[in-house]
Design a protein around this motif. Structure first.
Motif, PDB file in Angstrom:
ATOM      1  N   ASP A 166      34.615  56.255  32.401  1.00 36.80           N
ATOM      2  CA  ASP A 166      34.402  56.782  31.055  1.00 36.80           C
ATOM      3  C   ASP A 166      35.187  58.081  30.963  1.00 36.80           C
ATOM      4  OD1 ASP A 166      33.539  58.029  28.735  1.00 36.80           O
ATOM      5  OD2 ASP A 166      31.444  57.457  28.996  1.00 36.80           O
ATOM      6  N   VAL A 167      36.311  58.073  30.240  1.00 34.39           N
ATOM      7  CA  VAL A 167      37.209  59.216  30.204  1.00 34.39           C
ATOM      8  C   VAL A 167      36.539  60.434  29.563  1.00 34.39           C
ATOM      9  CG1 VAL A 167      39.394  60.082  29.272  1.00 34.39           C
ATOM     10  CG2 VAL A 167      39.269  57.786  30.250  1.00 34.39           C
ATOM     11  N   SER A 168      35.666  60.226  28.584  1.00 31.39           N
ATOM     12  CA  SER A 168      35.026  61.353  27.902  1.00 31.39           C
ATOM     13  C   SER A 168      34.155  62.167  28.850  1.00 31.39           C
ATOM     14  CB  SER A 168      34.186  60.858  26.721  1.00 31.39           C
ATOM     15  OG  SER A 168      33.097  60.066  27.173  1.00 31.39           O
ATOM     16  N   ARG A 169      33.608  61.496  29.885  1.00 35.50           N
ATOM     17  CA  ARG A 169      32.747  62.188  30.852  1.00 35.50           C
ATOM     18  C   ARG A 169      33.375  62.282  32.237  1.00 35.50           C
ATOM     19  NH1 ARG A 169      28.251  59.374  32.218  1.00 35.50           N
ATOM     20  NH2 ARG A 169      29.026  57.377  31.442  1.00 35.50           N
ATOM     21  N   LEU A 170      34.534  61.624  32.412  1.00 34.09           N
ATOM     22  CA  LEU A 170      35.170  61.495  33.720  1.00 34.09           C
ATOM     23  C   LEU A 170      34.156  61.051  34.769  1.00 34.09           C
ATOM     24  CD1 LEU A 170      37.864  64.301  34.099  1.00 34.09           C
ATOM     25  CD2 LEU A 170      38.174  61.828  33.866  1.00 34.09           C
ATOM     26  N   ALA A 171      33.460  59.968  34.410  1.00 35.43           N
ATOM     27  CA  ALA A 171      32.417  59.443  35.283  1.00 35.43           C
ATOM     28  C   ALA A 171      32.639  57.950  35.513  1.00 35.43           C
ATOM     29  CB  ALA A 171      31.042  59.669  34.660  1.00 35.43           C
ATOM     30  N   LEU A 172      32.368  57.506  36.738  1.00 31.42           N
ATOM     31  CA  LEU A 172      32.442  56.082  37.035  1.00 31.42           C
ATOM     32  C   LEU A 172      31.310  55.345  36.326  1.00 31.42           C
ATOM     33  CD1 LEU A 172      33.199  55.957  40.876  1.00 31.42           C
ATOM     34  CD2 LEU A 172      34.777  55.496  39.000  1.00 31.42           C
ATOM     35  N   VAL A 173      31.677  54.303  35.597  1.00 30.91           N
ATOM     36  CA  VAL A 173      30.685  53.497  34.896  1.00 30.91           C
ATOM     37  C   VAL A 173      30.285  52.291  35.725  1.00 30.91           C
ATOM     38  CG1 VAL A 173      30.240  52.102  32.846  1.00 30.91           C
ATOM     39  CG2 VAL A 173      31.519  54.234  32.646  1.00 30.91           C
ATOM     40  N   HIS A 174      31.283  51.647  36.351  1.00 30.20           N
ATOM     41  CA  HIS A 174      30.998  50.433  37.127  1.00 30.20           C
ATOM     42  C   HIS A 174      32.139  50.208  38.107  1.00 30.20           C
ATOM     43  CE1 HIS A 174      28.780  46.609  37.633  1.00 30.20           C
ATOM     44  NE2 HIS A 174      29.960  46.139  37.988  1.00 30.20           N
ATOM     45  N   THR A 175      31.804  49.670  39.284  1.00 27.10           N
ATOM     46  CA  THR A 175      32.818  49.324  40.287  1.00 27.10           C
ATOM     47  C   THR A 175      32.725  47.839  40.594  1.00 27.10           C
ATOM     48  OG1 THR A 175      32.833  51.529  41.277  1.00 27.10           O
ATOM     49  CG2 THR A 175      33.628  49.715  42.631  1.00 27.10           C
ATOM     50  N   LEU A 176      33.868  47.184  40.573  1.00 24.35           N
ATOM     51  CA  LEU A 176      33.973  45.749  40.843  1.00 24.35           C
ATOM     52  C   LEU A 176      34.604  45.555  42.213  1.00 24.35           C
ATOM     53  CD1 LEU A 176      33.893  42.752  39.890  1.00 24.35           C
ATOM     54  CD2 LEU A 176      36.116  43.164  38.805  1.00 24.35           C
ATOM     55  N   GLN A 177      33.896  44.856  43.109  1.00 24.07           N
ATOM     56  CA  GLN A 177      34.456  44.556  44.418  1.00 24.07           C
ATOM     57  C   GLN A 177      35.445  43.405  44.281  1.00 24.07           C
ATOM     58  OE1 GLN A 177      33.368  46.631  46.852  1.00 24.07           O
ATOM     59  NE2 GLN A 177      35.070  45.916  48.135  1.00 24.07           N
ATOM     60  N   THR A 178      36.604  43.554  44.897  1.00 20.55           N
ATOM     61  CA  THR A 178      37.667  42.578  44.718  1.00 20.55           C
ATOM     62  C   THR A 178      38.029  41.903  46.035  1.00 20.55           C
ATOM     63  OG1 THR A 178      39.447  44.161  45.137  1.00 20.55           O
ATOM     64  CG2 THR A 178      38.594  44.030  42.880  1.00 20.55           C
ATOM     65  N   ASP A 179      39.046  41.055  45.987  1.00 18.94           N
ATOM     66  CA  ASP A 179      39.503  40.315  47.168  1.00 18.94           C
ATOM     67  C   ASP A 179      41.029  40.232  47.133  1.00 18.94           C
ATOM     68  OD1 ASP A 179      39.611  38.707  49.431  1.00 18.94           O
ATOM     69  OD2 ASP A 179      39.291  36.862  48.302  1.00 18.94           O
ATOM     70  N   PHE A 180      41.684  41.401  47.152  1.00 18.47           N
ATOM     71  CA  PHE A 180      43.142  41.414  47.093  1.00 18.47           C
ATOM     72  C   PHE A 180      43.720  40.738  48.335  1.00 18.47           C
ATOM     73  CE2 PHE A 180      42.403  45.734  44.924  1.00 18.47           C
ATOM     74  CZ  PHE A 180      42.241  45.132  43.691  1.00 18.47           C
ATOM     75  N   ARG A 181      44.738  39.917  48.124  1.00 22.27           N
ATOM     76  CA  ARG A 181      45.426  39.257  49.237  1.00 22.27           C
ATOM     77  C   ARG A 181      46.917  39.575  49.246  1.00 22.27           C
ATOM     78  NH1 ARG A 181      42.685  33.283  48.280  1.00 22.27           N
ATOM     79  NH2 ARG A 181      40.513  33.993  48.288  1.00 22.27           N
ATOM     80  N   GLY A 182      47.361  40.351  48.282  1.00 24.94           N
ATOM     81  CA  GLY A 182      48.773  40.692  48.181  1.00 24.94           C
ATOM     82  C   GLY A 182      48.961  41.699  47.065  1.00 24.94           C
ATOM     83  N   PRO A 183      50.203  41.922  46.630  1.00 28.19           N
ATOM     84  CA  PRO A 183      50.466  42.887  45.558  1.00 28.19           C
ATOM     85  C   PRO A 183      49.754  42.510  44.263  1.00 28.19           C
ATOM     86  CG  PRO A 183      52.494  42.235  46.672  1.00 28.19           C
ATOM     87  CD  PRO A 183      51.435  41.300  47.154  1.00 28.19           C
ATOM     88  N   VAL A 184      49.242  43.529  43.547  1.00 30.56           N
ATOM     89  CA  VAL A 184      48.596  43.309  42.255  1.00 30.56           C
ATOM     90  C   VAL A 184      49.251  44.204  41.208  1.00 30.56           C
ATOM     91  CG1 VAL A 184      46.387  42.619  43.242  1.00 30.56           C
ATOM     92  CG2 VAL A 184      46.796  45.034  42.727  1.00 30.56           C
ATOM     93  N   VAL A 185      49.171  43.793  39.955  1.00 29.78           N
ATOM     94  CA  VAL A 185      49.748  44.546  38.847  1.00 29.78           C
ATOM     95  C   VAL A 185      48.679  44.798  37.784  1.00 29.78           C
ATOM     96  CG1 VAL A 185      52.115  43.726  39.145  1.00 29.78           C
ATOM     97  CG2 VAL A 185      50.519  42.389  37.770  1.00 29.78           C
ATOM     98  N   PRO A 186      48.760  45.919  37.053  1.00 28.16           N
ATOM     99  CA  PRO A 186      47.884  46.096  35.893  1.00 28.16           C
ATOM    100  C   PRO A 186      48.051  44.938  34.918  1.00 28.16           C
ATOM    101  CG  PRO A 186      48.923  48.171  36.470  1.00 28.16           C
ATOM    102  CD  PRO A 186      49.596  47.108  37.290  1.00 28.16           C
ATOM    103  N   ALA A 187      46.955  44.519  34.316  1.00 30.79           N
ATOM    104  CA  ALA A 187      46.972  43.345  33.443  1.00 30.79           C
ATOM    105  C   ALA A 187      46.112  43.604  32.211  1.00 30.79           C
ATOM    106  CB  ALA A 187      46.464  42.117  34.206  1.00 30.79           C
ATOM    107  N   PHE A 188      46.523  43.007  31.084  1.00 32.51           N
ATOM    108  CA  PHE A 188      45.860  43.254  29.806  1.00 32.51           C
ATOM    109  C   PHE A 188      45.801  41.957  29.003  1.00 32.51           C
ATOM    110  CE2 PHE A 188      48.237  46.850  31.285  1.00 32.51           C
ATOM    111  CZ  PHE A 188      47.382  47.932  31.147  1.00 32.51           C
ATOM    112  N   ALA A 189      44.669  41.755  28.303  1.00 39.47           N
ATOM    113  CA  ALA A 189      44.532  40.674  27.326  1.00 39.47           C
ATOM    114  C   ALA A 189      43.981  41.284  26.048  1.00 39.47           C
ATOM    115  CB  ALA A 189      43.619  39.570  27.839  1.00 39.47           C
TER     116      ALA A 189
END
Length: 207
Positions: A166-189
C-alpha cells in the motif's frame, strides 16, 4: 474476457538474449518498458511504453505483426526486463480501472491463457471492488486495502515471494509465496481504464 482469435503455434524460444536482465547488483531499482510485441490488440502503450490503457475495440489483429510472443486471447502485456535475482520494487498508478491484474510471470508463460490462470504466473487481481491473489487459477482474498490509486509490487526472487504494498502507507498488505523456476518479468492484465508504472525505485526502508 476472451476474444475470438487465430491460434498460433509456438515455434520460438525465449532466453536471456531476448530479455534485459535486472540483477541484484543494480544500484537503482528495476527499470523496464512494456513489450509491445506481447500486448493484446485491445491494449495501447503510452508514455514511452511505461503505461498501458484498455480500448474496447483496439487494433485489428490483421494490422499487428504476427509473432508467437503476443497474447491473442487475453488483454495481457509483459515487461521487457527479466529478473533472475535480488529484491525489486516498482509502483503502479491505477486510473479509471475497476478490473486488472499486476504481478510477474515466467518469460515463456503461455500466451494462450491469462496471467494468474496457470502455475507460471503470480498476480494480485482487483475486480468487483475486491483484491485477491491468484496463481494456477486459484484465488485467495486480500483484506486491508480498498479502492486503489497507487500500489507497489515487491519482488524477492531468492525468497520466492511477491508482495503487494500500500503506497499511501508504505506497508505490506499481502505476500504471495511463489515457485520461480527461471527468469520472470513484470506482467499486467487490464479490462478497463489504464495503468502507469513508476520505475527506478529503490525498495523503501522497512519493507
Amino acid at each position: 474476457m476472451a476474444l475470438p482469435f487465430a491460434r498460433v503455434v509456438f515455434l520460438c524460444r525465449w532466453g536471456a538474449k531476448r530479455w534485459g536482465i535486472a540483477t541484484a547488483e543494480a544500484r537503482r531499482g528495476i527499470t523496464f518498458k512494456l513489450e509491445e510485441k506481447t500486448a493484446h490488440n485491445s491494449l495501447a502503450l503510452f508514455r514511452d511504453d511505461t503505461g498501458v490503457k484498455y480500448g474496447l475495440v483496439g487494433l485489428e489483429p490483421t494490422k499487428l505483426a504476427v509473432n508467437a510472443e503476443r497474447f491473442l486471447e487475453w488483454a495481457v502485456v509483459l515487461a521487457d526486463t527479466a529478473v533472475t535475482s535480488g529484491r525489486h520494487y516498482w509502483e503502479v498508478t491505477v486510473q479509471r480501472s475497476q478490473q486488472f491484474r499486476i504481478g510477474v510471470a515466467d518469460v515463456d508463460v503461455s500466451r494462450d491463457s491469462c496471467i494468474g490462470a496457470d502455475d507460471r504466473s503470480w498476480v494480485f487481481t482487483y475486480a468487483q471492488r475486491k483484491w485477491h491473489t491468484m496463481s494456477a487459477n486459484e484465488k485467495a482474498p486480500i483484506e486491508g486495502i480498498g479502492q486503489p490509486e497507487k500500489v507497489g509490487p515487491l519482488l524477492e526472487y531468492e525468497a520466492h515471494r511477491l508482495s503487494l504494498v500500500d503506497v499511501s502507507r508504505l506497508a505490506l498488505v499481502h505476500t504471495l509465496q511463489t515457485d520461480f523456476r527461471g527468469p520472470v518479468v513484470p506482467a499486467f492484465a487490464l479490462w478497463d481504464g489504464e495503468l502507469l508504472t513508476h520505475l527506478g525505485l529503490e525498495v523503501p526502508e522497512g519493507l
